[in-house]
Design a protein around this motif. Sequence first.
Motif, short mmCIF file in Angstrom:
data_model
loop_
_atom_site.label_atom_id
_atom_site.label_comp_id
_atom_site.label_asym_id
_atom_site.label_seq_id
_atom_site.Cartn_x
_atom_site.Cartn_y
_atom_site.Cartn_z
N THR A 1 -4.34 -0.45 -4.58
CA THR A 1 -5.68 -0.06 -4.14
C THR A 1 -6.76 -0.80 -4.92
O THR A 1 -7.69 -1.37 -4.34
N ALA B 1 0.82 -1.22 0.00
CA ALA B 1 0.00 0.00 0.00
C ALA B 1 0.85 1.27 0.00
O ALA B 1 0.49 2.27 -0.62
N ARG C 1 0.79 2.37 -6.16
CA ARG C 1 -0.29 2.58 -5.19
C ARG C 1 -1.66 2.31 -5.79
O ARG C 1 -2.51 1.67 -5.18
#
Lengths: 218, 218, 218, 218, 218, 218
Positions: free
Chosen positions: E113, E101, E109
Amino acid sequence: MQVLAVGAHPDDVELGCGATLLRHVARGDAVTILVMTAGQRGRVDGMSRQVEQEEAATQLGVDLRWGGFRDGSVPDGPEAITVIDEAVAATGAEILYTHAAHDTHQDHRATATASVAAARRLPTVLQFETPSTQNFEPTIYVDVAETLGAKLGALRSHLSQVLRQGPVDLEAVEAQARFRGSQGRIRYAEGFEAARLGWDLASPAAAMAPALAFATSG
Amino acid sequence: MQVLAVGAHPDDVELGCGATLLRHVARGDAVTILVMTAGQRGRVDGMSRQVEQEEAATQLGVDLRWGGFRDGSVPDGPEAITVIDEAVAATGAEILYTHAAHDTHQDHRATATASVAAARRLPTVLQFETPSTQNFEPTIYVDVAETLGAKLGALRSHLSQVLRQGPVDLEAVEAQARFRGSQGRIRYAEGFEAARLGWDLASPAAAMAPALAFATSG
Amino acid sequence: MQVLAVGAHPDDVELGCGATLLRHVARGDAVTILVMTAGQRGRVDGMSRQVEQEEAATQLGVDLRWGGFRDGSVPDGPEAITVIDEAVAATGAEILYTHAAHDTHQDHRATATASVAAARRLPTVLQFETPSTQNFEPTIYVDVAETLGAKLGALRSHLSQVLRQGPVDLEAVEAQARFRGSQGRIRYAEGFEAARLGWDLASPAAAMAPALAFATSG
Amino acid sequence: MQVLAVGAHPDDVELGCGATLLRHVARGDAVTILVMTAGQRGRVDGMSRQVEQEEAATQLGVDLRWGGFRDGSVPDGPEAITVIDEAVAATGAEILYTHAAHDTHQDHRATATASVAAARRLPTVLQFETPSTQNFEPTIYVDVAETLGAKLGALRSHLSQVLRQGPVDLEAVEAQARFRGSQGRIRYAEGFEAARLGWDLASPAAAMAPALAFATSG
Amino acid sequence: MQVLAVGAHPDDVELGCGATLLRHVARGDAVTILVMTAGQRGRVDGMSRQVEQEEAATQLGVDLRWGGFRDGSVPDGPEAITVIDEAVAATGAEILYTHAAHDTHQDHRATATASVAAARRLPTVLQFETPSTQNFEPTIYVDVAETLGAKLGALRSHLSQVLRQGPVDLEAVEAQARFRGSQGRIRYAEGFEAARLGWDLASPAAAMAPALAFATSG
Amino acid sequence: MQVLAVGAHPDDVELGCGATLLRHVARGDAVTILVMTAGQRGRVDGMSRQVEQEEAATQLGVDLRWGGFRDGSVPDGPEAITVIDEAVAATGAEILYTHAAHDTHQDHRATATASVAAARRLPTVLQFETPSTQNFEPTIYVDVAETLGAKLGALRSHLSQVLRQGPVDLEAVEAQARFRGSQGRIRYAEGFEAARLGWDLASPAAAMAPALAFATSG
């Protein structure tokens, strides 16, 4: 500048910040290491870990103090704090290095706790990792490309620990320096967590001032 | 040394690290600030926040660059990263200051994210707090006793923000410096979180070397 | 409501939550403070820190209990828990205030640990900061604009600590209240971390009910 | 007191803080819920999630506002912040409830981010959990023993979500309330993380004052 | 068992979990990798990163899918989630690997996600590190002593990235495996953070059952 | 496989990982539990907690060892580590279960600390929750749908603890398993934090190998 590094057992300081201490020595700082126990529990075949530590200190070019506590039973309260307080006072240390807070070895934790308490008035307290450290997230990196070799040399003084099957694995130490270096955007590094770092933005100018004065009088 | 400080709006850099930048200026470092937006949404009575920022930069003695993004809509992706990349390249920055990662203002977060991405190869990236920062745990402290007054002066250039009921409360800024100072074991400080700090243990010696050479030849 | 605040040494409770306790007193709550040690190690020129603490308690309008432990050696186990258990039972406390968990002073940590253990059945346990607290991230803010002055007054009772060069710096205490206030979106605040807070959404109605009934019958 | 609860989709507010809102209603607070999307992506067999949400709001006794964003695409920037700003202004909210920051559903994260930004001046911002929340560590507990049944009733209004295999599992909701209750030292609780909580120690006295005055004049 | 690994650019999956995927392949699991972009921004001298990735997938013995997003602009919302949802459905994956994360690269990222969102129903989601990952604290270690060599081989397929001065430093990759191994109490490891790991304590018995049945019928 | 679970008092191991141990037993693993104290302080009406623990161990089908420490005073240093070291050596444990690090009960914390230290060479150390655990964020989930009933049965052996008003609330235990299950994407789970988990991707193949060989020769 006066520097104090506090470790629980012989070899801990070398493992955690040996190459950084060599950088301090190279720039003319006075460095003292305080070893809380003589490492009796890690003794092998009657080798003296005290003698090993003395030899390593000589190699590093640092002063050596002993805490005098029993291996496995380093206290984290007033008894230990007093010993470290005395070392801070005797050396006039402005920078203190010690173990990281999260470490599965209780002597390491106790040494860290007592050192941070003793350093209550120092502006800079940095914490290093050893193989038993957990959840270590360094943010301070010191370039050790030039001193890593001498650090490994000092670790070899701790002969009882680096023998086959011993707890110190020099290959892992080197891999760690390479890994921390890649995190710090350099080749080889020792990494530190900062309890706090007083970042001295005045130093270059201040350092130059006396030299210039001397030059002027030349 | 080359220093770059990146803020989202006019006044953010002064709030977060203004007194530290003045320390850099005082020691001869070249400092540039990059402001991502012109702060249109915070305008009061037609006052130009760009003019205010220019005046503040002059007071600080730093260069000023503009990111050209819209207030409230700073991107955190390639568009913003490119602008910061260019500022890093143009200034040759080795140290980058920017917003802290946890901040309730989205422009602050986006600026932090893009700055840290753009700084991917820099050894030192420090992150500062503003009033909308959350969960800020500084570990790096810079002594600002001598530059706090001038920081407050530069903030006063942002007249639209410091008027009665404006978002910048100079009294709170001073209280914060006092509080961070007590955490850093000094009187007044600005505090920073370190994405990473390459701690240069060579600097004093390096700085002294030429001076000594000069002295020797004197 | 019954409130218990537990501190390690004379002055710790005042520093951490003195102005909040004054809010409790003002609303009619019964407040007791339990001080684990008499602060022998911090004594100056023979001044009695016990007398200072008694005077401060009187100023605050709270009851005072002593833990009877030795300064520097507060235990965190059953011995300390029993003392706090007894204070909880004797006062009927529903709310307990104590030190934050992360603090470089071992007496503070031990007091926090034992207090949280003793409070195992209480719905509300709030933890305060002192100058040796680390990594403190308050989420609970109490407005102390009206009681900050009296808090500073109570701290002045600890004369041995606030003298020049003493460990308690009233100017820093005020700056902290201003800084915590700005975080809490008010002017002056004390901030707390919550081990847990049982938020009583029934209170206003409940408080009004009997009064209204009485009124109706009036 | 004015209360605003902001959720991403129909049913999120009920899941996260439905029983707490019922406590607010019971004590006479004015409660408004703002639902950012109509939940189109979660529609089942043509059932209208808007109608379900209207029915649930009626059951709870709260006002209902719609954000008008597209399910799956809730923005976290100025567009969303403006909508929430308007709801804060229109209701005069002093307390805002919204999603927790760490949640694997992007609409939840965006709603949390925009809500916390919009609440920049409110003293109390509490964040609730839903089944997609991660790393949730509540510190604020509200006793919901008396309102849990009605919360489950309101959730049943979201018929499309609670049917067999639907995403809302009422049995798990009840188990969660029991588990959070045991953490909060009560039987049934909803747990919250606090961005910040302005703890009003004046309320009981303040609430009683007019009533007593009235009684006295009775 | 079906395994899916999702990376942002060609080479990310190999860097993060290449040696672990080889362990899956060796035990007979079906492994698919999904690469979100073709890595256009990292192209060198017209070399095709797509061809490099195809070659690496062949070396690993895994299936390859492309996400089709633009390098530098991987979305983290419904568009990306849908692509990963389809990969999960098409492969029947029970285990998903993706980026950690906390990573300074926005494509990393965003991929993390979207992957964690898409994996909402999977019991096991593990997250790997790359050179731009921050604050990585692995708790899951896979022994890669036997597959590290083949991982380095697969990385060499990404010729454009491993050339002198390229972003992938094979020496650092090996040092990292050695360092993670020492943390995991083995020699060479890949480390993972667990979003969650459904630990299957039934497997050995279950795996043996059919084999024994077959044996019996032999 | 050899499994060791270490708890502070009678019933702690059952509370924290009883249903998981039953999964180990079911697959043929040899399981031993080590209980550090006899739980004297929690005794009720002269019931023997040792006898209760023996009965529970029999129900679980596990071996039982006693640490012999005093309830309330479990040490976390060499004395305790030696006892756990001996249990590790005697059982040949490869997996160790113990209390979570953050727990308000000092015996739980001490047991966790000493266990993690004693497990310094084990690849897998998992930590469980009890009602006094704080800030528990499990990432490892074990499906206990089939063994939860037997866990509750074993807990009932601790009659002194489950009587009305006793500290163990079986209803809360079941709610917790349901809640952890929903987090782990299954129905009932025990959740664990991993100090580290050596994830053995070789097992199914390895388990099958001899069977296949036998089949081939059949």
